[in-house]
Design a protein around this motif. Structure first.
Motif, mmCIF file in Angstrom:
data_model
loop_
_atom_site.group_PDB
_atom_site.id
_atom_site.type_symbol
_atom_site.label_atom_id
_atom_site.label_comp_id
_atom_site.label_asym_id
_atom_site.label_seq_id
_atom_site.Cartn_x
_atom_site.Cartn_y
_atom_site.Cartn_z
ATOM 1 N N CYS A 1 0.831 -1.213 0.000
ATOM 2 C CA CYS A 1 0.000 0.000 0.000
ATOM 3 C C CYS A 1 0.860 1.255 0.000
ATOM 4 C CB CYS A 1 -0.871 0.073 1.256
ATOM 5 S SG CYS A 1 -1.804 -1.397 1.582
ATOM 6 N N TYR A 2 0.615 2.106 -0.940
ATOM 7 C CA TYR A 2 1.295 3.395 -0.959
ATOM 8 C C TYR A 2 0.237 4.471 -1.183
ATOM 9 C CZ TYR A 2 4.342 7.193 -2.431
ATOM 10 O OH TYR A 2 4.963 8.398 -2.551
ATOM 11 N N GLY B 1 9.217 1.447 -2.921
ATOM 12 C CA GLY B 1 8.711 0.965 -4.205
ATOM 13 C C GLY B 1 7.982 -0.345 -4.046
ATOM 14 N N LYS B 2 7.053 -0.582 -4.954
ATOM 15 C CA LYS B 2 6.196 -1.755 -4.839
ATOM 16 C C LYS B 2 6.986 -3.068 -4.804
ATOM 17 C CE LYS B 2 2.330 -4.186 -6.888
ATOM 18 N NZ LYS B 2 1.568 -4.492 -8.093
ATOM 19 N N GLN C 1 -5.520 7.370 -6.533
ATOM 20 C CA GLN C 1 -4.867 7.558 -7.822
ATOM 21 C C GLN C 1 -3.702 6.625 -8.004
ATOM 22 O OE1 GLN C 1 -3.787 11.658 -8.113
ATOM 23 N NE2 GLN C 1 -5.342 12.047 -9.671
ATOM 24 N N ASP D 1 -3.099 -5.996 -5.285
ATOM 25 C CA ASP D 1 -3.031 -4.541 -5.113
ATOM 26 C C ASP D 1 -4.109 -4.105 -4.134
ATOM 27 O OD1 ASP D 1 -1.026 -4.461 -6.884
ATOM 28 O OD2 ASP D 1 -2.073 -3.319 -8.436
ATOM 29 N N ALA D 2 -3.846 -3.002 -3.458
ATOM 30 C CA ALA D 2 -4.802 -2.526 -2.463
ATOM 31 C C ALA D 2 -6.023 -1.863 -3.099
ATOM 32 C CB ALA D 2 -4.104 -1.527 -1.547
ATOM 33 N N ASP D 3 -5.903 -1.486 -4.369
ATOM 34 C CA ASP D 3 -6.951 -0.644 -4.964
ATOM 35 C C ASP D 3 -8.113 -1.427 -5.557
ATOM 36 O OD1 ASP D 3 -5.688 -1.749 -7.082
ATOM 37 O OD2 ASP D 3 -4.770 0.105 -7.785
ATOM 38 N N GLU E 1 -2.850 4.797 0.112
ATOM 39 C CA GLU E 1 -4.101 4.123 -0.229
ATOM 40 C C GLU E 1 -5.166 4.329 0.839
ATOM 41 O OE1 GLU E 1 -4.445 2.959 -3.099
ATOM 42 O OE2 GLU E 1 -2.709 1.845 -3.810
ATOM 43 N N TRP F 1 1.838 5.193 -10.701
ATOM 44 C CA TRP F 1 2.735 4.900 -11.806
ATOM 45 C C TRP F 1 2.604 5.973 -12.871
ATOM 46 C CZ3 TRP F 1 6.423 1.419 -11.445
ATOM 47 C CH2 TRP F 1 6.278 0.418 -10.477
ATOM 48 N N ARG G 1 -9.832 1.411 -10.636
ATOM 49 C CA ARG G 1 -9.376 1.680 -9.287
ATOM 50 C C ARG G 1 -10.557 2.013 -8.380
ATOM 51 N NH1 ARG G 1 -5.575 3.670 -6.016
ATOM 52 N NH2 ARG G 1 -3.521 2.904 -6.558
ATOM 53 N N GLN H 1 -8.150 -3.431 -7.940
ATOM 54 C CA GLN H 1 -8.100 -3.644 -9.387
ATOM 55 C C GLN H 1 -7.987 -5.132 -9.687
ATOM 56 O OE1 GLN H 1 -5.019 -0.549 -10.596
ATOM 57 N NE2 GLN H 1 -6.599 -0.262 -12.129
ATOM 58 N N ALA I 1 8.314 -3.539 -1.403
ATOM 59 C CA ALA I 1 7.214 -3.750 -0.464
ATOM 60 C C ALA I 1 6.701 -5.186 -0.558
ATOM 61 C CB ALA I 1 6.090 -2.761 -0.741
ATOM 62 N N ASN J 1 9.410 5.138 1.511
ATOM 63 C CA ASN J 1 8.873 4.517 0.298
ATOM 64 C C ASN J 1 10.002 3.786 -0.436
ATOM 65 O OD1 ASN J 1 8.317 5.246 -2.948
ATOM 66 N ND2 ASN J 1 6.692 4.238 -1.842
HETATM 67 N N1 UDP Z 1 2.501 0.636 -4.491
HETATM 68 C C1 UDP Z 1 3.465 0.489 -3.498
HETATM 69 N N2 UDP Z 1 4.574 1.301 -3.529
HETATM 70 C C2 UDP Z 1 4.772 2.235 -4.507
HETATM 71 C C3 UDP Z 1 3.792 2.341 -5.521
HETATM 72 C C4 UDP Z 1 2.679 1.527 -5.481
HETATM 73 O O1 UDP Z 1 3.344 -0.330 -2.606
HETATM 74 O O2 UDP Z 1 5.781 2.933 -4.469
HETATM 75 C C5 UDP Z 1 1.296 -0.236 -4.449
HETATM 76 C C6 UDP Z 1 -0.019 0.504 -4.496
HETATM 77 O O3 UDP Z 1 -0.445 0.897 -3.221
HETATM 78 C C7 UDP Z 1 -0.950 -0.534 -5.097
HETATM 79 C C8 UDP Z 1 -0.035 -1.301 -6.039
HETATM 80 O O4 UDP Z 1 1.297 -1.032 -5.614
HETATM 81 O O5 UDP Z 1 -1.468 -1.418 -4.121
HETATM 82 C C9 UDP Z 1 -0.232 -0.891 -7.474
HETATM 83 O O6 UDP Z 1 -0.081 0.494 -7.593
HETATM 84 P P1 UDP Z 1 -1.022 1.382 -8.501
HETATM 85 O O7 UDP Z 1 -2.445 0.999 -8.342
HETATM 86 O O8 UDP Z 1 -0.652 2.800 -8.221
HETATM 87 O O9 UDP Z 1 -0.497 0.991 -9.947
HETATM 88 P P2 UDP Z 1 -1.347 0.496 -11.222
HETATM 89 O O10 UDP Z 1 -2.433 -0.409 -10.729
HETATM 90 O O11 UDP Z 1 -1.862 1.720 -11.842
HETATM 91 O O12 UDP Z 1 -0.327 -0.216 -12.050
#
Ligand code: UDP
Ligand code: MG
Length: 329
Positions: free
Chosen positions: A10-11, A73-74, A205, A94-96, A13, A208, A201, A98, A77, A71
């Motif tokens: 989670c970043y 990065g994913k 937001q 992912d936390a969002d 979120e 990326w 989502r 998706q 994490a 932070n």
């Molecule tokens: N995330 C993270 N660290 C970061 C960037 C993103 O842990 O530096 C997590 C974010 O919280 C989410 C997942 O990675 O759960 C995917 O990120 P995001 O939805 O922003 O990317 P997308 O789905 O657009 O590729």
């Protein structure tokens, strides 16, 4: 009873965290013979994510949270989650929202059939711009051409279920420049791709952007294939032969016909072309050098600041270099 850990990086979120847990719980509660726990990784969020996680973990005892010191990065994490997960299998989501939680049941049924790495394969890239799709295609095509040892999975992200043995193998790969998707492919084992539709989502937001994706692609290239270096060698050889042939041609013309040597435009073109080639080659070497630079430091992939309300010192708990932890146990 199988124990399954759900890892959620989670970043920033805060808006989705409250939605995430009930949405996933609604699906996993129905899955028989499984006990789920959640590991949320707060990846140095600047908003109220950490507070939300504290609240959640206080109420539900199946929730663990790990808060990183900044932070990272994913990719890093996720590694934290993998290090701390104790399930027979883990699911990375992912936390969002998706990644649809409805897919989990299917993932588990394939896992029980003996597959080790069940990954969600996105069946549409609809929400994405043309440019992003074009670049993704380019990347996959290049990776496919360059890496001979194994094939990068297409349209497959981090949404997946991994068996314990994949987890243990991942823990051995402590590289700093992590391109997790490539690592999953590198593992091998029995893979199964199951299709899912990427959801919009739930809130908040995406973090990326184009540059971040480009950097990730470069990381993927340089950490999984040295083909660009080889290509430069071939190009160098080809250009050298061409130059030699041209030199002979120019000499012959001068000797046989007394033709004056071709002038300014030719010189300029050749010079600029070669100069450009050299810079490109240097740049590519530089990319690899950069990788070596980062890896040679052997820094930890992440630092944990807090876990379930407890302040953490750099924890050797899940780090492969065994320390003397016996006495404290
Ligand atoms: N995330 C993270 N660290 C970061 C960037 C993103 O842990 O530096 C997590 C974010 O919280 C989410 C997942 O990675 O759960 C995917 O990120 P995001 O939805 O922003 O990317 P997308 O789905 O657009 O590729
Ligand atoms: Mg997302």
């Amino acid at each position: 009873m199988d124990k399954i850990s759900i890892i959620v990086p989670c970043y920033n979120e805060e808006e989705v965290i409250d939605l995430f847990y009930p949405a996933v719980q609604a699906h996993v509660e129905k899955i028989p013979d499984c006990k789920f726990n959640y590991i949320f990784i707060n990846d140095g969020s600047r908003d109220g994510t950490l507070d939300k996680l504290r609240e959640l973990s206080a109420v539900h005892d199946d929730i663990t949270y790990i808060s990183l010191s900044r932070n990272f990065g994913k990719e890093s994490a996720m590694m934290a989650g993998i290090d701390y997960a104790d399930g027979d299998a883990v699911i990375i989501m992912d936390a969002d929202l998706q990644h649809p939680p409805s897919t989990i049941a299917e993932m588990i049924s394939w896992w029980r059939k003996g597959y080790d790495d069940i990954c969600g394969k996105r069946i549409d890239r609809n929400g994405e711009t043309r440019l992003k799709r074009f670049c993704a295609n380019l990347f996959y095509a290049a990776m496919k051409k360059f890496s001979t040892s194994y094939e990068m999975q297409r349209d497959v992200g981090d949404f997946r279920l991994l068996d314990r043995r994949c987890i243990e193998a991942l823990k051995l790969m402590r590289e700093n420049q992590r391109f997790t998707k490539g690592l999953f492919t590198w593992l091998g084992y029995r893979k199964k791709e199951i299709p899912f539709e990427v959801q919009p989502r739930a809130a908040g937001q995406t973090t990326w952007n184009f540059l971040a994706l480009f950097n990730l692609a470069m990381k993927g290239m340089t950490s999984f294939t040295t083909a660009p270096l080889r290509m430069m060698t071939f190009l160098g050889v080809t250009v050298s032969f061409g130059a030699m042939a041209y030199m002979i041609f120019v000499l012959m013309m001068a000797i046989l016909y007394g033709d004056p040597v071709a002038g300014y435009p030719t010189l300029m073109t050749v010079m600029l072309f070669l100069g450009g080639m050299q810079l490109l080659a240097l740049g590519i070497i530089g990319e690899y050098l950069g990788q070596i630079f980062y890896e040679s430091k052997r820094r930890p992939i992440y630092l944990v600041d807090e876990m379930n309300g407890q302040k953490m010192i750099y924890s050797p708990r899940r780090v492969p270099i065994e320390r003397d932890t016996q006495s404290s146990d």
